[in-house]
Write a protein that holds these residues in place. Sequence first.
Motif, mmCIF file in Angstrom:
data_model
loop_
_atom_site.group_PDB
_atom_site.id
_atom_site.type_symbol
_atom_site.label_atom_id
_atom_site.label_comp_id
_atom_site.label_asym_id
_atom_site.label_seq_id
_atom_site.Cartn_x
_atom_site.Cartn_y
_atom_site.Cartn_z
ATOM 1 N N GLU A 102 0.822 -1.211 0.000
ATOM 2 C CA GLU A 102 0.000 0.000 0.000
ATOM 3 C C GLU A 102 0.860 1.267 0.000
ATOM 4 O OE1 GLU A 102 -3.161 -0.250 -0.466
ATOM 5 O OE2 GLU A 102 -3.434 1.924 -0.403
ATOM 6 N N GLU A 103 1.922 1.261 0.816
ATOM 7 C CA GLU A 103 2.760 2.471 0.896
ATOM 8 C C GLU A 103 3.511 2.705 -0.413
ATOM 9 O OE1 GLU A 103 3.883 0.472 4.525
ATOM 10 O OE2 GLU A 103 4.511 2.451 5.257
ATOM 11 N N ASN A 123 1.153 4.162 -2.927
ATOM 12 C CA ASN A 123 0.868 5.582 -2.661
ATOM 13 C C ASN A 123 2.006 6.493 -3.085
ATOM 14 O OD1 ASN A 123 -1.698 5.224 -1.755
ATOM 15 N ND2 ASN A 123 -1.071 4.888 0.372
ATOM 16 N N GLU A 142 2.204 6.427 -6.952
ATOM 17 C CA GLU A 142 1.051 7.110 -7.522
ATOM 18 C C GLU A 142 1.340 8.614 -7.390
ATOM 19 O OE1 GLU A 142 -2.660 5.335 -6.599
ATOM 20 O OE2 GLU A 142 -3.737 7.232 -6.706
ATOM 21 N N GLY A 143 1.908 8.988 -6.261
ATOM 22 C CA GLY A 143 2.277 10.392 -6.031
ATOM 23 C C GLY A 143 3.286 10.880 -7.056
ATOM 24 N N THR A 193 -7.559 9.726 -7.823
ATOM 25 C CA THR A 193 -6.957 8.498 -7.319
ATOM 26 C C THR A 193 -6.957 7.433 -8.416
ATOM 27 O OG1 THR A 193 -7.938 9.062 -5.224
ATOM 28 C CG2 THR A 193 -7.150 6.801 -5.470
#
Length: 583
Positions: A245-246, A249, A252-253, A269
């Motif tokens: 998950e991290e 994120n 994606e950032g 998102t």
Amino acid sequence: MYRSHTCGELNSSNIGNDVTLSGWVQKIRNKGFMIWVDLRDRYGITQLIFDEERSSEDLMKKAATLGREFVIQVKGEVIERESKNPNIATGEIEVLVKEFAILNASLTPPFTIEDETDGGEDLRMKYRYLDIRRNPVKNKLIFRHKVGMQVRNYLSNQGFIEVETPYLIKSTPEGARDFVVPSRMNEGQFYALPQSPQTFKQLLMVGGMDKYFQIVKCFRDEDLRADRQPEFTQIDCEMAFVEQEEILNIFEGLTRHLLKEINNVKVDTFPRMTYDEAMRKYGNDKPDIRFGMEFAELDDIAKNKGFNVFDQQELVVGIAVPGAASYTRKQIDALINWVKRPQIGANGLVWAKYNEDGSLKSSVDKFYTEEDLKEWAQETGAKPGDLILVMAGEANKTRSQLSALRMHLGNEIGLRKSNEFAPLWVIDFPLLEWDEETERYHAMHHPFTSPKIEDIPLLATDPGKVRANAYDLVLNGNEIGGGSIRIHDKETQSKMFSHLGFTEDEAKEQFGFLMNAFQYGAPPHGGIAFGFDRLTAILGGQETIRDFIAFPKNNAGRDVMIDAPSKLDEEQLKELSLKLNIE
Ligand code: ASP
């Protein structure tokens, strides 16, 4: 001083100034009493003027000897231009030349150094340094630099450290052949060039670097399908003490940061789709979701209606093509021929038109009533005006054929718009992939990828069903990044090698260093790598990576400019203890 200004800088505020410029002669217009020269450098073009009335006879004579691509230095005065050119930044002025020097003459270039050139691809590659002078190529290299800077900014702000890893290494299994380098000092032994820094970045995590990145060259000796390069660049990243998950994120950032800074585009998102879903809905693990045309499985409604072409097949699957009910017989035949080409290899295509008036007409009217076809429309989401296309056959093959057709139609109808960006994560990839040729399982990502804990028991019973903690970032139908959570303990890693058919000795010989390292406190870790060339091309609204690479290789893996690869002379071969085994 070679110049006081660049060729892209002067404007009406400089009128009356004495300036010095250096650059290349792009164009010459010689009217005898007046000579205009377009002087070019990386920054732009400035018009120079030589005028019989205002310049000496010598100067006029010398100016008349100039040729295209001569490198010159001029000194002169900025004056207002009579016929202004609003299309370029320097279009309001010109420089009245008072003296100039030819810094270097030039042969006539083999093609025109203009935005629209008369040079073919081969010629431009041979003289790539001239090609780079052209705006379309130059601007792509500048664009690539900008993307690279934004990547470095973002990752550095997130606490990532850029660390270089070696190029002369031992094989890394990323699924391609290695390029190898003979070692002179170690007779009979070879280095391999990295297919990626995979094992090194994992060792940096064992080394406590915590967050690593590198914009780095990777080398893979594979057959060069369209638009692949034997050496290419990755944004390679690894993080310790993270879960999937991290990682999703953070990256994606990164992608969102690039889209905003480079393209001024804001995206929501990113959707996530499992590998299974992507295959079912798009027949593809890198779906282009800028447009719909999702797959609809029609087995229940299309089988057992007397059309035995469908009845015997594993899968019957269709799509609705928006607005294509008006396709002529000829257009539909072209599609049928397209899917029958050996590259796609389909047997054929069944079609049904959902006419604007609500009636339905198909190529299989003998077997299906309008009511049946209505059901097809419902499943595929077809509306009046759409064309339903249906394929049938072995499930995986048929999905990939229909996927190719979907992309073909997406291009044909203009649904793949280069200024639209639709990223998504594809997750839960299978850990292993059955290889028909070698009759064994291969790691779908690479052997360091960890299986999902809940699937580990399946390794013994149904290895093909085991899912990995692996993910791909997909943008506009291209896989632009892929990574995984890694195995970080010796036992699981050696179990994985044995599932992949390595003997204990082979695993030790090739990856002993990694498994050793895992015994000294390896933290949980995971990472990802982005294809930098491809990402840059997509952000630049293009599909080919070659133009974004300063010195690319051709489809045969050759650099035609420097003529590489090339032979070694006897002396070199001897020094490397090599004997060639060719006729
Ligand atoms: N090394 C992998 C690759 O090149 C990426 C990763 O797992 O981080 O595809």
